[in-house]
Design a protein around this motif. Structure first.
Motif, PDB file in Angstrom:
ATOM      1  N   LEU A  50      17.240 -11.901  19.347  1.00 61.19           N
ATOM      2  CA  LEU A  50      17.366 -10.387  19.707  1.00 61.19           C
ATOM      3  C   LEU A  50      16.375  -9.989  18.441  1.00 61.19           C
ATOM      4  CD1 LEU A  50      17.477  -7.957  21.097  1.00 61.19           C
ATOM      5  CD2 LEU A  50      19.379  -6.993  19.319  1.00 61.19           C
ATOM      6  N   LEU A  51      16.128 -11.169  17.429  1.00 61.30           N
ATOM      7  CA  LEU A  51      16.117 -10.917  15.752  1.00 61.30           C
ATOM      8  C   LEU A  51      14.366 -11.841  15.807  1.00 61.30           C
ATOM      9  CD1 LEU A  51      19.242 -10.653  13.146  1.00 61.30           C
ATOM     10  CD2 LEU A  51      17.672  -8.580  14.385  1.00 61.30           C
ATOM     11  N   ASP A  52      14.938 -12.743  16.812  1.00 61.79           N
ATOM     12  CA  ASP A  52      14.488 -13.851  17.000  1.00 61.79           C
ATOM     13  C   ASP A  52      12.919 -12.597  17.418  1.00 61.79           C
ATOM     14  OD1 ASP A  52      11.689 -16.731  17.101  1.00 61.79           O
ATOM     15  OD2 ASP A  52      12.908 -16.070  18.691  1.00 61.79           O
ATOM     16  N   ALA A  53      13.015 -12.169  19.168  1.00 61.49           N
ATOM     17  CA  ALA A  53      12.451 -11.430  20.092  1.00 61.49           C
ATOM     18  C   ALA A  53      11.070 -10.232  19.420  1.00 61.49           C
ATOM     19  CB  ALA A  53      12.743 -10.840  20.398  1.00 61.49           C
ATOM     20  N   ASP A  54      12.784  -9.647  18.530  1.00 57.03           N
ATOM     21  CA  ASP A  54      11.723  -8.515  17.229  1.00 57.03           C
ATOM     22  C   ASP A  54      11.067  -9.344  16.476  1.00 57.03           C
ATOM     23  OD1 ASP A  54      13.691  -6.691  17.484  1.00 57.03           O
ATOM     24  OD2 ASP A  54      14.700  -6.796  16.080  1.00 57.03           O
ATOM     25  N   HIS A  55      11.028 -10.455  15.475  1.00 57.60           N
ATOM     26  CA  HIS A  55      10.026 -10.991  14.381  1.00 57.60           C
ATOM     27  C   HIS A  55       8.904 -10.875  15.735  1.00 57.60           C
ATOM     28  CE1 HIS A  55      13.052 -12.628  11.889  1.00 57.60           C
ATOM     29  NE2 HIS A  55      12.964 -11.374  12.145  1.00 57.60           N
ATOM     30  N   HIS A  56       8.688 -11.461  16.538  1.00 57.05           N
ATOM     31  CA  HIS A  56       7.185 -11.257  18.193  1.00 57.05           C
ATOM     32  C   HIS A  56       7.304  -9.659  17.461  1.00 57.05           C
ATOM     33  CE1 HIS A  56       7.810 -15.622  18.133  1.00 57.05           C
ATOM     34  NE2 HIS A  56       8.926 -15.596  18.685  1.00 57.05           N
ATOM     35  N   ALA A  57       7.723  -8.852  18.418  1.00 57.81           N
ATOM     36  CA  ALA A  57       7.079  -7.751  18.607  1.00 57.81           C
ATOM     37  C   ALA A  57       6.470  -7.398  16.671  1.00 57.81           C
ATOM     38  CB  ALA A  57       8.208  -6.990  18.849  1.00 57.81           C
ATOM     39  N   LEU A  58       7.586  -7.140  15.885  1.00 56.76           N
ATOM     40  CA  LEU A  58       6.893  -7.033  14.697  1.00 56.76           C
ATOM     41  C   LEU A  58       5.333  -7.587  14.738  1.00 56.76           C
ATOM     42  CD1 LEU A  58       9.954  -6.757  12.476  1.00 56.76           C
ATOM     43  CD2 LEU A  58       8.215  -4.734  13.331  1.00 56.76           C
ATOM     44  N   ASP A  59       4.797  -8.266  14.945  1.00 53.13           N
ATOM     45  CA  ASP A  59       3.813  -9.119  14.846  1.00 53.13           C
ATOM     46  C   ASP A  59       2.434  -8.232  15.257  1.00 53.13           C
ATOM     47  OD1 ASP A  59       4.687 -11.685  13.325  1.00 53.13           O
ATOM     48  OD2 ASP A  59       4.534 -12.603  15.238  1.00 53.13           O
ATOM     49  N   GLY A  60       3.035  -8.090  16.123  1.00 55.95           N
ATOM     50  CA  GLY A  60       1.170  -7.142  17.071  1.00 55.95           C
ATOM     51  C   GLY A  60       1.295  -6.035  16.018  1.00 55.95           C
ATOM     52  N   ILE A  61       2.757  -5.041  16.145  1.00 53.61           N
ATOM     53  CA  ILE A  61       2.673  -4.027  14.902  1.00 53.61           C
ATOM     54  C   ILE A  61       2.630  -4.083  14.025  1.00 53.61           C
ATOM     55  CG2 ILE A  61       3.913  -2.044  14.407  1.00 53.61           C
ATOM     56  CD1 ILE A  61       6.545  -2.699  16.658  1.00 53.61           C
ATOM     57  N   LEU A  62       2.219  -5.394  13.099  1.00 49.01           N
ATOM     58  CA  LEU A  62       1.933  -5.288  11.689  1.00 49.01           C
ATOM     59  C   LEU A  62       0.432  -5.518  11.872  1.00 49.01           C
ATOM     60  CD1 LEU A  62       4.596  -8.136  10.410  1.00 49.01           C
ATOM     61  CD2 LEU A  62       3.633  -5.530   9.224  1.00 49.01           C
ATOM     62  N   SER A  63      -0.284  -6.102  12.792  1.00 47.88           N
ATOM     63  CA  SER A  63      -1.856  -6.237  13.195  1.00 47.88           C
ATOM     64  C   SER A  63      -1.998  -5.371  13.240  1.00 47.88           C
ATOM     65  CB  SER A  63      -1.857  -7.651  14.226  1.00 47.88           C
ATOM     66  OG  SER A  63      -1.315  -8.474  13.986  1.00 47.88           O
ATOM     67  N   GLY A  64      -1.691  -3.999  14.190  1.00 47.43           N
ATOM     68  CA  GLY A  64      -1.918  -2.875  13.825  1.00 47.43           C
ATOM     69  C   GLY A  64      -1.837  -1.779  12.489  1.00 47.43           C
ATOM     70  N   PHE A  65      -1.050  -2.178  12.218  1.00 48.87           N
ATOM     71  CA  PHE A  65      -1.181  -1.620  11.411  1.00 48.87           C
ATOM     72  C   PHE A  65      -2.413  -1.981   9.829  1.00 48.87           C
ATOM     73  CE2 PHE A  65       0.173  -2.959   6.375  1.00 48.87           C
ATOM     74  CZ  PHE A  65       0.227  -1.504   5.641  1.00 48.87           C
ATOM     75  N   ALA A  66      -2.255  -3.636  10.046  1.00 52.17           N
ATOM     76  CA  ALA A  66      -3.473  -4.018   9.008  1.00 52.17           C
ATOM     77  C   ALA A  66      -4.654  -3.785   9.241  1.00 52.17           C
ATOM     78  CB  ALA A  66      -3.383  -5.754   8.951  1.00 52.17           C
ATOM     79  N   GLU A  67      -4.831  -3.415  11.142  1.00 52.65           N
ATOM     80  CA  GLU A  67      -6.866  -2.654  11.668  1.00 52.65           C
ATOM     81  C   GLU A  67      -6.791  -1.160  11.319  1.00 52.65           C
ATOM     82  OE1 GLU A  67      -6.610  -3.277  15.947  1.00 52.65           O
ATOM     83  OE2 GLU A  67      -6.470  -5.329  15.354  1.00 52.65           O
ATOM     84  N   ALA A  68      -5.520  -0.218  10.671  1.00 55.16           N
ATOM     85  CA  ALA A  68      -5.406   0.584  10.493  1.00 55.16           C
ATOM     86  C   ALA A  68      -5.834   0.985   8.646  1.00 55.16           C
ATOM     87  CB  ALA A  68      -4.272   1.402  11.173  1.00 55.16           C
ATOM     88  N   ALA A  69      -4.895  -0.302   8.156  1.00 53.66           N
ATOM     89  CA  ALA A  69      -5.331   0.302   6.913  1.00 53.66           C
ATOM     90  C   ALA A  69      -6.608  -0.812   6.811  1.00 53.66           C
ATOM     91  CB  ALA A  69      -4.489  -0.916   6.067  1.00 53.66           C
ATOM     92  N   ASN A  70      -6.815  -1.589   7.118  1.00 54.74           N
ATOM     93  CA  ASN A  70      -8.622  -1.584   6.777  1.00 54.74           C
ATOM     94  C   ASN A  70      -9.572  -0.943   7.189  1.00 54.74           C
ATOM     95  OD1 ASN A  70      -7.734  -4.024   5.908  1.00 54.74           O
ATOM     96  ND2 ASN A  70      -7.950  -5.465   7.347  1.00 54.74           N
ATOM     97  N   ALA A  71      -9.506  -0.280   8.049  1.00 56.13           N
ATOM     98  CA  ALA A  71     -10.148   1.296   8.719  1.00 56.13           C
ATOM     99  C   ALA A  71     -10.303   2.137   7.281  1.00 56.13           C
ATOM    100  CB  ALA A  71      -9.923   1.735   9.711  1.00 56.13           C
ATOM    101  N   ALA A  72      -9.617   2.583   7.002  1.00 57.56           N
ATOM    102  CA  ALA A  72      -9.200   3.041   5.913  1.00 57.56           C
ATOM    103  C   ALA A  72      -9.444   2.745   4.412  1.00 57.56           C
ATOM    104  CB  ALA A  72      -7.488   3.654   6.309  1.00 57.56           C
ATOM    105  N   LEU A  73      -9.698   1.315   4.135  1.00 55.68           N
ATOM    106  CA  LEU A  73     -10.399   0.814   3.218  1.00 55.68           C
ATOM    107  C   LEU A  73     -11.125   1.362   3.531  1.00 55.68           C
ATOM    108  CD1 LEU A  73      -7.116  -1.628   2.591  1.00 55.68           C
ATOM    109  CD2 LEU A  73      -7.816   0.813   1.051  1.00 55.68           C
TER     110      LEU A  73
END
Length: 196
Positions: free
Chosen positions: A121-144
């Protein structure tokens, strides 16, 4: 597995906590007794401190974004802090997850067969968080990318970032809480030996 514990219900974006079957050790080692436990040592303390650092970085990024949206933060200050906090958050979280997946999870899973599925379950979380972190990086870079340009565009991008941060914070909080509820009791019960 009951219907309420189907794989969809256990996904990071759906679950409300660990399923009962994975709380078997947590019942014997509840959160409010962790620090008083004689086995509460350096590894548990370090793990929890790392998790608190991730929570603090999330709170700082949310606070900075809210200040910008409220027009109480200077865009240049916002950009510098978001860049620093965001880089620190992403890089450290990826490193933390890699060490867990490659070292700690396989060792901890061997300690008690009743909770092996929890590490999946925790390993699956890590994979799910990878995509969410990518979305965060895109949103942060767009603001920056517009911090010294049009303030209206910056406000729009910061609004998008705030929404992304809210979703990320919810997912990170769920994951960190569940990870702690699974791992800390294992270490308290079986000790740190062989984990270093």
């Amino acid at each position: 597995m009951t219907h309420s514990e189907s794989s969809n219900d256990l996904s990071l974006d759906q679950r409300q906590g660990l399923p009962d079957a994975l709380q078997v050790l947590l019942r014997d080692y509840p959160r409010d007794a962790w620090e008083a436990d004689p086995a509460f040592g350096g590894l548990v303390r370090f793990w929890l401190e790392r998790h608190q650092m991730f929570r603090r970085l999330m709170a700082a990024m949310q606070s900075e974004t809210e200040a910008l949206l409220g027009r109480t933060a200077d865009p240049q200050r916002f950009a510098a802090r978001l860049s620093r906090y965001g880089s620190h958050f992403i890089n450290d979280l990826h490193g933390h997850h890699m060490i867990e997946d490659q070292h700690y999870f396989p060792l901890l899973a061997q300690k008690d067969s009743r909770i092996i599925k929890g590490f999946d379950l925790l390993d699956a979380d890590h994979h799910a968080l990878d995509g969410i972190l990518s979305g965060f990086a895109e949103a942060a870079n767009a603001a920056l990318g517009v911090w010294e340009g049009d303030r209206a565009i910056l406000q729009d991008r910061a609004g998008d970032l705030q929404s992304t941060l809210a979703g990320l914070q919810r997912m990170i909080s769920r994951h960190l809480d569940d990870e702690e509820d699974l791992i800390v009791p294992v270490i308290l019960k079986y000790g740190e030996s062989g984990l270093g």
